[in-house]
Design a protein around this motif. Structure first.
Motif, PDB file in Angstrom:
ATOM      1  N   ASN A  47       0.596  -1.237   0.172  1.00 20.15           N
ATOM      2  CA  ASN A  47      -0.157  -0.039  -0.361  1.00 20.15           C
ATOM      3  C   ASN A  47       0.778   1.112   0.181  1.00 20.15           C
ATOM      4  OD1 ASN A  47      -2.504  -1.534   0.045  1.00 20.15           O
ATOM      5  ND2 ASN A  47      -2.503  -1.143   2.389  1.00 20.15           N
ATOM      6  N   ILE A  48       2.078   1.410   0.042  1.00 19.80           N
ATOM      7  CA  ILE A  48       3.110   2.590   0.124  1.00 19.80           C
ATOM      8  C   ILE A  48       3.208   3.206  -1.515  1.00 19.80           C
ATOM      9  CG2 ILE A  48       5.542   3.160   0.804  1.00 19.80           C
ATOM     10  CD1 ILE A  48       5.615   1.146   3.167  1.00 19.80           C
ATOM     11  N   LYS A  49       2.731   3.899  -1.376  1.00 17.18           N
ATOM     12  CA  LYS A  49       2.982   4.472  -3.417  1.00 17.18           C
ATOM     13  C   LYS A  49       4.118   5.378  -2.839  1.00 17.18           C
ATOM     14  CE  LYS A  49      -1.030   4.439  -4.146  1.00 17.18           C
ATOM     15  NZ  LYS A  49      -2.079   2.921  -4.671  1.00 17.18           N
ATOM     16  N   LYS A  50       4.383   6.265  -1.457  1.00 14.99           N
ATOM     17  CA  LYS A  50       5.825   7.253  -1.596  1.00 14.99           C
ATOM     18  C   LYS A  50       6.390   6.368  -0.076  1.00 14.99           C
ATOM     19  CE  LYS A  50       4.150  10.960  -4.157  1.00 14.99           C
ATOM     20  NZ  LYS A  50       4.042  12.442  -4.036  1.00 14.99           N
ATOM     21  N   LEU A  51       7.922   6.629  -0.764  1.00 14.01           N
ATOM     22  CA  LEU A  51       8.829   5.802   0.344  1.00 14.01           C
ATOM     23  C   LEU A  51      10.031   6.567   0.975  1.00 14.01           C
ATOM     24  CD1 LEU A  51       9.983   4.069   2.998  1.00 14.01           C
ATOM     25  CD2 LEU A  51      10.661   2.676   0.908  1.00 14.01           C
ATOM     26  N   LEU A  52       9.982   7.632   2.169  1.00 11.88           N
ATOM     27  CA  LEU A  52      10.992   8.336   2.110  1.00 11.88           C
ATOM     28  C   LEU A  52      12.111   7.718   3.223  1.00 11.88           C
ATOM     29  CD1 LEU A  52      12.461  11.029   2.020  1.00 11.88           C
ATOM     30  CD2 LEU A  52      11.728  12.718   3.829  1.00 11.88           C
ATOM     31  N   ILE A  53      13.930   7.718   2.494  1.00 18.26           N
ATOM     32  CA  ILE A  53      14.620   7.314   3.379  1.00 18.26           C
ATOM     33  C   ILE A  53      15.476   7.713   3.387  1.00 18.26           C
ATOM     34  CG2 ILE A  53      16.578   5.000   3.231  1.00 18.26           C
ATOM     35  CD1 ILE A  53      14.792   3.791   1.514  1.00 18.26           C
ATOM     36  N   PHE A  54      15.882   8.039   4.824  1.00 19.93           N
ATOM     37  CA  PHE A  54      16.580   9.642   5.388  1.00 19.93           C
ATOM     38  C   PHE A  54      17.682   8.899   6.004  1.00 19.93           C
ATOM     39  CE2 PHE A  54      18.055  12.565   8.674  1.00 19.93           C
ATOM     40  CZ  PHE A  54      17.716  13.694   7.823  1.00 19.93           C
ATOM     41  N   GLY A  55      19.191   8.610   5.575  1.00 20.37           N
ATOM     42  CA  GLY A  55      20.238   8.480   6.180  1.00 20.37           C
ATOM     43  C   GLY A  55      21.344   8.899   6.835  1.00 20.37           C
ATOM     44  N   GLY A  56      22.389   8.278   7.433  1.00 21.16           N
ATOM     45  CA  GLY A  56      23.430   9.430   7.981  1.00 21.16           C
ATOM     46  C   GLY A  56      23.766   8.650   9.327  1.00 21.16           C
ATOM     47  N   THR A  57      25.233   9.365   9.508  1.00 17.02           N
ATOM     48  CA  THR A  57      25.572   8.882  10.549  1.00 17.02           C
ATOM     49  C   THR A  57      25.131   9.750  11.869  1.00 17.02           C
ATOM     50  OG1 THR A  57      27.411  11.419  10.179  1.00 17.02           O
ATOM     51  CG2 THR A  57      27.596   8.623  10.205  1.00 17.02           C
ATOM     52  N   PHE A  58      24.597  10.466  11.947  1.00 15.03           N
ATOM     53  CA  PHE A  58      23.713  11.356  12.769  1.00 15.03           C
ATOM     54  C   PHE A  58      24.738  11.728  14.295  1.00 15.03           C
ATOM     55  CE2 PHE A  58      19.977   9.599  10.288  1.00 15.03           C
ATOM     56  CZ  PHE A  58      20.102  11.125   9.127  1.00 15.03           C
ATOM     57  N   ASP A  59      25.826  12.207  14.000  1.00 16.07           N
ATOM     58  CA  ASP A  59      26.518  11.695  15.561  1.00 16.07           C
ATOM     59  C   ASP A  59      27.122  13.360  15.085  1.00 16.07           C
ATOM     60  OD1 ASP A  59      28.061  10.867  17.841  1.00 16.07           O
ATOM     61  OD2 ASP A  59      30.195  10.196  16.497  1.00 16.07           O
ATOM     62  N   PRO A  60      26.706  13.734  16.283  1.00 16.84           N
ATOM     63  CA  PRO A  60      25.253  13.485  17.251  1.00 16.84           C
ATOM     64  C   PRO A  60      24.070  14.119  15.891  1.00 16.84           C
ATOM     65  CG  PRO A  60      26.414  15.506  18.277  1.00 16.84           C
ATOM     66  CD  PRO A  60      26.883  15.147  16.981  1.00 16.84           C
ATOM     67  N   ILE A  61      23.138  13.842  15.803  1.00 10.40           N
ATOM     68  CA  ILE A  61      22.371  14.517  15.709  1.00 10.40           C
ATOM     69  C   ILE A  61      21.430  15.460  16.473  1.00 10.40           C
ATOM     70  CG2 ILE A  61      19.774  13.520  17.107  1.00 10.40           C
ATOM     71  CD1 ILE A  61      18.802  12.904  14.727  1.00 10.40           C
ATOM     72  N   HIS A  62      21.380  16.594  15.113  1.00  7.03           N
ATOM     73  CA  HIS A  62      21.557  18.132  15.429  1.00  7.03           C
ATOM     74  C   HIS A  62      20.128  18.177  14.448  1.00  7.03           C
ATOM     75  CE1 HIS A  62      22.984  19.331  11.843  1.00  7.03           C
ATOM     76  NE2 HIS A  62      24.367  18.151  12.285  1.00  7.03           N
ATOM     77  N   PHE A  63      19.737  20.075  15.694  1.00  8.71           N
ATOM     78  CA  PHE A  63      18.690  20.637  14.274  1.00  8.71           C
ATOM     79  C   PHE A  63      18.788  20.566  13.175  1.00  8.71           C
ATOM     80  CE2 PHE A  63      18.123  22.228  18.718  1.00  8.71           C
ATOM     81  CZ  PHE A  63      16.987  21.680  19.108  1.00  8.71           C
ATOM     82  N   GLY A  64      19.695  20.913  12.226  1.00 12.47           N
ATOM     83  CA  GLY A  64      20.250  21.070  11.115  1.00 12.47           C
ATOM     84  C   GLY A  64      19.248  19.183  10.118  1.00 12.47           C
ATOM     85  N   HIS A  65      19.954  18.476  11.101  1.00  8.08           N
ATOM     86  CA  HIS A  65      19.051  16.935  10.727  1.00  8.08           C
ATOM     87  C   HIS A  65      17.564  16.979  10.594  1.00  8.08           C
ATOM     88  CE1 HIS A  65      22.606  15.345  11.735  1.00  8.08           C
ATOM     89  NE2 HIS A  65      22.800  15.530  10.947  1.00  8.08           N
ATOM     90  N   ILE A  66      17.494  17.039  12.430  1.00  8.42           N
ATOM     91  CA  ILE A  66      15.470  17.603  11.730  1.00  8.42           C
ATOM     92  C   ILE A  66      15.148  18.914  10.549  1.00  8.42           C
ATOM     93  CG2 ILE A  66      13.485  17.661  13.499  1.00  8.42           C
ATOM     94  CD1 ILE A  66      14.578  14.824  13.826  1.00  8.42           C
ATOM     95  N   LYS A  67      15.528  19.408  10.606  1.00 10.68           N
ATOM     96  CA  LYS A  67      15.101  20.807   9.860  1.00 10.68           C
ATOM     97  C   LYS A  67      15.303  19.977   8.026  1.00 10.68           C
ATOM     98  CE  LYS A  67      15.547  25.463   8.127  1.00 10.68           C
ATOM     99  NZ  LYS A  67      16.087  26.093   8.390  1.00 10.68           N
TER     100      LYS A  67
END
Length: 54
Positions: free
Chosen positions: A5-25
């Motif tokens: 049933n998935i028409k659109k899939l978004l994959i967001f990847g990275g090291t996120f070390d550390p995760i910060h507001f730029g990643h979230i934005k």
């Protein structure tokens, strides 16, 4: 959710070390633009730019 049933899939990847507001934005911006049915966030174990010392 059934995967067929998935028409659109978004994959967001990275090291996120550390995760910060730029990643979230960036993720929020991608979600608003793509409007996916499902979003997967994948964190990498190995830092891509780190040198192996062993």
């Amino acid at each position: 959710m059934i995967l067929s049933n998935i028409k659109k899939l978004l994959i967001f990847g990275g090291t996120f070390d550390p995760i910060h507001f730029g990643h979230i934005k960036m993720l929020k911006s991608a979600i608003n633009k793509v409007k996916p049915n499902l979003t997967l966030i994948k964190s990498s174990i190995k830092k891509q730019h780190s040198k192996c010392i062993y």
